[in-house]
Design an enzyme around this catalytic site. Sequence first.
Site, PDB file in Angstrom:
ATOM      1  N   ASP A 208     -72.130  35.411  55.823  1.00  0.00           N
ATOM      2  CA  ASP A 208     -73.135  34.546  55.209  1.00  0.00           C
ATOM      3  C   ASP A 208     -74.415  34.726  56.008  1.00  0.00           C
ATOM      4  O   ASP A 208     -74.440  35.479  56.986  1.00  0.00           O
ATOM      5  CB  ASP A 208     -72.679  33.077  55.262  1.00  0.00           C
TER       6      ASP A 208
ATOM      7  N   HIS B 298    -101.300  28.905  37.580  1.00  0.00           N
ATOM      8  CA  HIS B 298    -100.625  30.157  37.231  1.00  0.00           C
ATOM      9  C   HIS B 298    -100.383  30.983  38.493  1.00  0.00           C
ATOM     10  O   HIS B 298     -99.265  31.442  38.748  1.00  0.00           O
ATOM     11  CB  HIS B 298    -101.471  30.955  36.234  1.00  0.00           C
TER      12      HIS B 298
ATOM     13  N   ARG C 203    -114.082  37.630  36.803  1.00  0.00           N
ATOM     14  CA  ARG C 203    -112.787  36.980  36.600  1.00  0.00           C
ATOM     15  C   ARG C 203    -112.979  35.466  36.560  1.00  0.00           C
ATOM     16  O   ARG C 203    -114.045  34.949  36.842  1.00  0.00           O
ATOM     17  CB  ARG C 203    -111.828  37.373  37.711  1.00  0.00           C
TER      18      ARG C 203
ATOM     19  N   SER D 250     -86.359  51.864  46.932  1.00  0.00           N
ATOM     20  CA  SER D 250     -85.767  52.869  47.815  1.00  0.00           C
ATOM     21  C   SER D 250     -84.250  52.823  47.787  1.00  0.00           C
ATOM     22  O   SER D 250     -83.595  53.736  48.271  1.00  0.00           O
ATOM     23  CB  SER D 250     -86.234  52.648  49.254  1.00  0.00           C
TER      24      SER D 250
ATOM     25  N   TRP E   1    -106.342  29.842  43.133  1.00  0.00           N
ATOM     26  CA  TRP E   1    -105.269  29.686  44.128  1.00  0.00           C
ATOM     27  C   TRP E   1    -105.797  29.898  45.536  1.00  0.00           C
ATOM     28  O   TRP E   1    -105.182  29.495  46.498  1.00  0.00           O
ATOM     29  CB  TRP E   1    -104.112  30.643  43.836  1.00  0.00           C
TER      30      TRP E   1
ATOM     31  N   LYS F 121     -94.739  56.593  51.245  1.00  0.00           N
ATOM     32  CA  LYS F 121     -93.613  56.001  50.517  1.00  0.00           C
ATOM     33  C   LYS F 121     -93.482  56.616  49.129  1.00  0.00           C
ATOM     34  O   LYS F 121     -92.387  57.000  48.705  1.00  0.00           O
ATOM     35  CB  LYS F 121     -93.789  54.478  50.409  1.00  0.00           C
TER      36      LYS F 121
ATOM     37  N   THR G 174     -98.651  54.053  52.547  1.00  0.00           N
ATOM     38  CA  THR G 174     -98.232  53.780  51.166  1.00  0.00           C
ATOM     39  C   THR G 174     -98.014  55.096  50.432  1.00  0.00           C
ATOM     40  O   THR G 174     -97.051  55.244  49.669  1.00  0.00           O
ATOM     41  CB  THR G 174     -99.294  52.937  50.438  1.00  0.00           C
TER      42      THR G 174
ATOM     43  N   TYR H 239     -98.328  41.759  51.062  1.00  0.00           N
ATOM     44  CA  TYR H 239     -97.237  42.676  51.402  1.00  0.00           C
ATOM     45  C   TYR H 239     -95.900  41.979  51.402  1.00  0.00           C
ATOM     46  O   TYR H 239     -94.865  42.613  51.180  1.00  0.00           O
ATOM     47  CB  TYR H 239     -97.526  43.350  52.739  1.00  0.00           C
TER      48      TYR H 239
ATOM     49  N   HIS I 122    -111.229  42.454  53.592  1.00  0.00           N
ATOM     50  CA  HIS I 122    -111.611  43.239  52.414  1.00  0.00           C
ATOM     51  C   HIS I 122    -111.504  42.408  51.139  1.00  0.00           C
ATOM     52  O   HIS I 122    -111.921  42.855  50.086  1.00  0.00           O
ATOM     53  CB  HIS I 122    -110.809  44.550  52.307  1.00  0.00           C
ATOM     54  N   HIS I 123    -110.933  41.214  51.248  1.00  0.00           N
ATOM     55  CA  HIS I 123    -110.922  40.314  50.096  1.00  0.00           C
ATOM     56  C   HIS I 123    -112.239  39.566  49.967  1.00  0.00           C
ATOM     57  O   HIS I 123    -112.433  38.822  49.020  1.00  0.00           O
ATOM     58  CB  HIS I 123    -109.788  39.297  50.228  1.00  0.00           C
TER      59      HIS I 123
ATOM     60  N   HIS J  58    -103.595  38.368  53.120  1.00  0.00           N
ATOM     61  CA  HIS J  58    -103.282  39.784  52.975  1.00  0.00           C
ATOM     62  C   HIS J  58    -101.852  40.127  53.344  1.00  0.00           C
ATOM     63  O   HIS J  58    -101.170  40.790  52.566  1.00  0.00           O
ATOM     64  CB  HIS J  58    -104.286  40.708  53.643  1.00  0.00           C
TER      65      HIS J  58
ATOM     66  N   SER K 219     -90.303  26.000  53.456  1.00  0.00           N
ATOM     67  CA  SER K 219     -89.228  26.739  52.805  1.00  0.00           C
ATOM     68  C   SER K 219     -89.279  28.212  53.174  1.00  0.00           C
ATOM     69  O   SER K 219     -88.265  28.816  53.537  1.00  0.00           O
ATOM     70  CB  SER K 219     -89.335  26.559  51.287  1.00  0.00           C
ATOM     71  N   SER K 220     -90.482  28.797  53.097  1.00  0.00           N
ATOM     72  CA  SER K 220     -90.596  30.222  53.386  1.00  0.00           C
ATOM     73  C   SER K 220     -90.264  30.525  54.837  1.00  0.00           C
ATOM     74  O   SER K 220     -89.593  31.511  55.135  1.00  0.00           O
ATOM     75  CB  SER K 220     -92.020  30.707  53.111  1.00  0.00           C
TER      76      SER K 220
ATOM     77  N   GLU L  20     -99.536  38.199  53.000  1.00  0.00           N
ATOM     78  CA  GLU L  20     -98.820  37.632  51.854  1.00  0.00           C
ATOM     79  C   GLU L  20     -98.670  38.654  50.727  1.00  0.00           C
ATOM     80  O   GLU L  20     -97.640  38.737  50.067  1.00  0.00           O
ATOM     81  CB  GLU L  20     -99.579  36.396  51.354  1.00  0.00           C
TER      82      GLU L  20
END
Lengths: 542, 292, 505
Positions: free
Chosen positions: A117, A88, A461, A279, A153, A342, A339, A268, A313-314, A264, A180-181, A266
């Site tokens: 293009d 998932h 979890r 925006s 994951w 924003k 943040t 963002y 922090h993870h 991390h 790809s990315s 990732e």
Amino acid sequence: MSTVNPTDTHHHDDHHHGPVTLADGVWPWMKRWIGTTNHKDLGTLYLIFSFTMLFIGGLMSLVIRAELFAPGIQFVDPAFYNEMITLHALVMIFGGVMPAFVGLANWMVPMMIGCSDLALPRVNNWGFWILPFAFTMLLGTLLVPGGAPASGWTMYPPLVMQTGAALPLMVFALHLAGISSITGAINIVVTILNMRAPDMPLLKMPLFVWTWLITAYLLIAVMPVLAGAVTMILTDHFFGTTFFDAAGGGDPVLFQHIFWFFGHPEVYIMILPAFGIVSTIIPAFARKPLFGHDSMVYAVASIAFLSFIVWAHHMFTVGMPVSAELFFMFATMLIAVPTGVKVFNWVATMWRGSMTFETPMLFALGFVVLFTIGGFSGLMLALTPVDFQYHDSYFVVAHFHYVLVPGAIFSIIAAIYYWIPKWTGVMYNEKLGQFHFWWSAVWINVLFFPQHFLGLAGMPRRIPDYAVQFTDFNMVSSVGAFMFFIGQFVFIYNMIMCMRGSGTKATGRVWEGARGLEWTVASPAPYHTFETPPKIDPREMA
Amino acid sequence: MATETSEHHKYYVPEPSPWPFMLTVSLFFMLGSGAFWLNGSTTVAPYLAALGLAMTLVMVFIWFRDVVNENLGGVYGHQEDMTYRWAMGWFIFSEVMFFGAFFGALFYTRMIALPWLNGEGEKFFTNLYLWPEFEGAWPSNGPGNVGGDFETVNAWHLPLLNTVLLLTSSVTVTWAHWGLKEDSRWKLCTGLAATVLLGAVFLYYQGLEYVEAYQHLGLTLGSGIYGSTFFLLTGFHGMHVTLGTLMLFIILLRCLKGHFSSHDHFGFEAVAWYWHFVDVVWLGLFIFVYIL
Amino acid sequence: MKKISMLSRWGLGALGALAMAPAHAEWTLNMGRGVTDLTDDVFGLHMLIFWICVVIGIGVFGAMLYSVIVHRKARGFEAAHFHESTVVEIAWTVVPFIILIAVAIPAAGTLLQIEDSSDPDMTIRVTGYQWLWEYDYVDEDVSFFSRIDRESDRARQLGSGIDPAGVEHYLRNVDNPMVVPVDTRVRLLLTSGDVIHSWWVPELGGKKDAIPGYINDMWFEANETGTYRGQCAELCGRGHAFMPIVVKVVSQSEYDEWVAEQGGDAGSEGELATGQPSPDEASADEATSSEESPTAGNATEGRTEDDSEDQPEEAEESMVGSGEEDEGSEPATGDEQDSDADEASDDSGSDDGGSEESDSADQDAGGDSEEAAASSGSDNGSNGGSGDEDEGSGGDAAGDGSDEVSKDELMSEGETVYADLCAACHQPDGSGMPSAGFPALKDGAITTGPVEAHVAQVLDGKGAMPPYKGSLSDREIAAVVTYERNSFGNSTGDVIQPSQVAEQR
């Protein structure tokens, strides 16, 4: 045929570049989509792929929520449950959200900066077509002996080493998705830096382009790190290396550091383009320029910079030295500042505007409110001593789903509603759109808000079964999940109708308050939009 | 120059091309078979993986041939050239980050994990209860002495030679570049040929070093964390040198065919950049893997 | 902190009011306060940051709401044209920054306290396995495994037909809870035998990961007696949801009694009924070291020998709070010898093939769960009935295997074990779940093949199957193997005696 393929109208434009339709035969049609170098075609492919993956990932989440509806194991084996949570997440992140943003960038970046293009059209094609293969490989693991990866994951060793035949397939699928990315990101960076219409200086770029520029930079920087991390898993498993084995001088936690150094940024990568979209949409419907355009750019840049120094922090609970914990706590808290800027800027943009509330605006406002709630819980999670309680509980699950679903995915939906008239030349059904928003907004909260309570009450979890005291909120949450999922078919229907060309014709400007180069061309936009750089009216720029 | 080309030049958007898709299919084929090979099916999977690799190389070749032909056909202007420059630069940056992961693993295990296993700092009990009496010093294969005793490669023998070889090759490739800019074909071709040769010799010595490590030093991929970081870092570097040498060789062939001119030769420069990158990584390896 | 706790009381009230549904005893909305000073501080911080978020939220959402209601085109509101204001932008950069500093300071203070685990009154080594916990009271010579209680375990099987609501403390109950005295500073040394686990009892404080090959420490000092429940918080495989943690905080005298009970129980082997490994491994430590001591002589390597004496001493002086008792926990060997033995066991892997198993057990922690958990197996060797460190594991086995067990007994005991542990994957009828990678036992290659391989697999596990060395006694393994070989249509007729299992350990 009453329905007209939107791109059909341009068939006569140019013999070589005109798109082929199904009417020209199946084989030419397939050849067109397989070989296409057109950013609009590829954008469409990306979006279709992304929504297919969101659907598959959504089905997996329903398996999860069905099992969690009541205590006890009712439907699936715990091992299969773990496979579901793993797939998932991988499917949603790498197959759903990221390709959706790349698809939007494909469609919009060239139109927003006034070029024909993307800079490397063939590479663009390559980057897209890797994805279906990568995810075939990943989802194919469900059929191999030992089942799909079931380590979450995050793939923490040593648990991930217990994966069966799926392990190399998972690693290679991630390598492919990484290629790809990276190619996609390089393409976008180069396009933005090199292909802007001469009239458009960097700081006058629309915020969506800005956020993508920074996102692409993050992608190029961290996807290779993920590739390295999973490569180490592969060699540890098959070639006897001991990166993650204490006996050989390694450390299982090393993986977590490398992974989250990728992970991390990732996070963002999945939210910065959303900032860009919001925006763009809020000023359009507030009929008022974006408040603090430049400070928004600086805020995004600081968030991107900070994302490289907060990864741990993870993993506050892995037993780091206290000095490291303090550092990562402070750095993480700092992210709240840009943040916050924003969010304040968005509110200031709305302030004394002349607002209307079409579907894109509704989703954008929903984004601001619900993402901010996710941001608040993020701030709470930043406090290390309290994180020891929140960590790996449903509070975290609620947090990141708030920023990813009513955050990232709402913004994707908002963007599609906002731009699909430009893509297809017809308006979507506004009534259905409004219904879609309210339905989603209600059920998404029913789905995720109770998970805060579950986490605070102590439910970890990634468990298929739970103690009886957690039953009520889990039931509420599961009901929310199913209802939310059902509502999305309204969206799919609405979009299919647009793609088939049924609906009122859209004007070039589409939205009264919309500003930007993409609105200066006809709807649907010509197959090749700006083959020569346009002269830009200063009012179209930020 | 920028203004005069961007005024009337239409950015070149290539025709639809099947090669990217076919490249993806080849990669899928290669990695899928590779996965089955790793999972222990050795009857056909290795051959299929090899076939996939061959297909991949062929597709890359065909794709690049298209690009070269387009360039020779004169469809690329200044803006396209800039695109390739930016793209190559960012690609190299992504490669740097890939090596960063492995260097990060090296630094972490040396500076943090090993002291912990020794019971330093907050991980006192780790040593006391789990690895009593372990006092690892780098190079270490961990408290389990995984892979058995080993010796490290002497930095001042083959690695030093290899350092000299690579540094020299960076000079020769720059020399060739000067030759290209001066329209001196002789300088260009000898410089490039020398670079290719130096790259090949480097690879030979690297291979020799590996044989030495496995046969005489007891240093293998399975020699704990030292073996892991040593072989993965030098191995991935070696793979990049192989690729770089191959690319230089192709560039040499293109030079011999007269593809480049003194003002239009980004193909050459891209490979030269790549070569310098490989060189810099080697310096990092030499210092952090071999010397320290 | 007083202010914070007042705020928190407010918070509870407000949250309670927020709940739309009628009051329901189970609907906990907020974090618990816990029963230690630190959990109280953490709760205070939690409420502080929560209220800051609420206040900012009210400000931001209030402004938005006002704007949405008033500044709309439908009411004819004309758009203003301002789009920047340096003053405002600086203000809303600086003010949040100051707020954050105000939060960061108390947070840092609490963090420093949490991470300072020095000077404990007692130390417990906690080891996670798939999927049970081992508690080893360093100072008390008490050591036991703690696994989910049988009732929960039965109810949690797929299609068990048992209503979890009818099971007391469903999934939050264990066979052997950890017991600690109240008002005592307890330090936990966490590690793992296979994959990463995480030890979490919310009332006693946050969680900490148990990482194979490394030891993390955490501490708590409970202020109230009671039973506190938690569970593993880090995904650790198929049974992740089923490794609860129960801590009984009791008075000092009750605790002393409990310790005496544990210690006095040594050598008994009547644990089959509850299925737990006997809690009598008063001397698991010594058993381990004695088992390995034969290797000490020939395998020790020079490079560490010299320091072997210094380090444990240093340990006791500087780090181990209760130095003396700690020493006492390794009575017979004395610390010098003992550390030699340990060292040998850990360092000698490749030098001494003979010690390979016990050795890989400790060393391979990070790599392969099968081997890793063997360490629990060797510890558990003492299960066989020996509390005496001078007896080898062979001696233990003798005690176990001296009496023959009848096939009927084994079959019925085996059936119980099978239903509890095996049936979830291999299915009650032994048909397995081949698609998920769990082979059928009916006519299975293992269950109808050589007995040794069968026993070995149960002992060591394979792939997703956890090793049961650590958690099942010889008799239980003998029973379940006998059962599997003579059920589901298998009719090998083999009767496996506990002694045979002991030999293979």
